[in-house]
Design a protein around this motif. Sequence first.
Motif, PDB file in Angstrom:
ATOM      1  N   ASN A  12       0.827  -1.200   0.000  1.00 56.86           N
ATOM      2  CA  ASN A  12       0.000   0.000   0.000  1.00 56.86           C
ATOM      3  C   ASN A  12       0.867   1.258   0.000  1.00 56.86           C
ATOM      4  N   TRP A  17      -1.253   4.372  -6.664  1.00 60.40           N
ATOM      5  CA  TRP A  17      -1.118   2.940  -6.951  1.00 60.40           C
ATOM      6  C   TRP A  17       0.282   2.626  -7.477  1.00 60.40           C
ATOM      7  N   ALA A  21       2.894  -0.111  -5.976  1.00 61.33           N
ATOM      8  CA  ALA A  21       3.571  -1.153  -6.759  1.00 61.33           C
ATOM      9  C   ALA A  21       5.081  -1.092  -6.523  1.00 61.33           C
ATOM     10  N   ILE A  40       0.371  -6.264 -11.814  1.00 61.60           N
ATOM     11  CA  ILE A  40      -0.595  -5.771 -10.845  1.00 61.60           C
ATOM     12  C   ILE A  40      -1.928  -6.481 -11.095  1.00 61.60           C
ATOM     13  N   GLU A  42      -4.661  -6.589  -8.852  1.00 57.32           N
ATOM     14  CA  GLU A  42      -5.806  -5.830  -8.374  1.00 57.32           C
ATOM     15  C   GLU A  42      -5.351  -4.504  -7.807  1.00 57.32           C
ATOM     16  N   GLN A  43      -6.249  -3.519  -7.875  1.00 55.37           N
ATOM     17  CA  GLN A  43      -6.017  -2.226  -7.240  1.00 55.37           C
ATOM     18  C   GLN A  43      -7.255  -1.889  -6.414  1.00 55.37           C
ATOM     19  N   TYR A  55      -3.864   3.745  -1.078  1.00 51.38           N
ATOM     20  CA  TYR A  55      -3.903   2.976  -2.323  1.00 51.38           C
ATOM     21  C   TYR A  55      -3.289   1.604  -2.073  1.00 51.38           C
ATOM     22  N   VAL A  57      -2.354  -2.409  -3.741  1.00 48.96           N
ATOM     23  CA  VAL A  57      -2.196  -3.270  -4.911  1.00 48.96           C
ATOM     24  C   VAL A  57      -1.970  -4.704  -4.463  1.00 48.96           C
ATOM     25  N   ALA A  59       0.052  -7.547  -6.092  1.00 49.15           N
ATOM     26  CA  ALA A  59       1.054  -7.688  -7.153  1.00 49.15           C
ATOM     27  C   ALA A  59       1.564  -9.120  -7.225  1.00 49.15           C
TER      28      ALA A  59
END
Length: 66
Positions: A12, A17, A21, A40, A42-43, A55, A57, A59
């Motif tokens: 996060n 985002w 990542a 990636i 999902e976000q 935010y 992710v 990954a």
Amino acid sequence: MAILKVIEVLANSDKSWEDAAKNAVAHASKSVKNIKSVYINEQSATVTDGKMDNYRVNAKITFEVN
């Protein structure tokens, strides 16, 4: 022939985002070497007072096994 392995990392950031990542790769690289790619999956984000403030992710990080 190269052997590749995939791990899933949740990360996060309070900025973006993209930064989340980057955090995922930076944290994984502390214990995993030869990282080749990041996908990636999902976000998501949390919202406070009508503004996105965190935010997240999910990954998938691919690395080569020696």
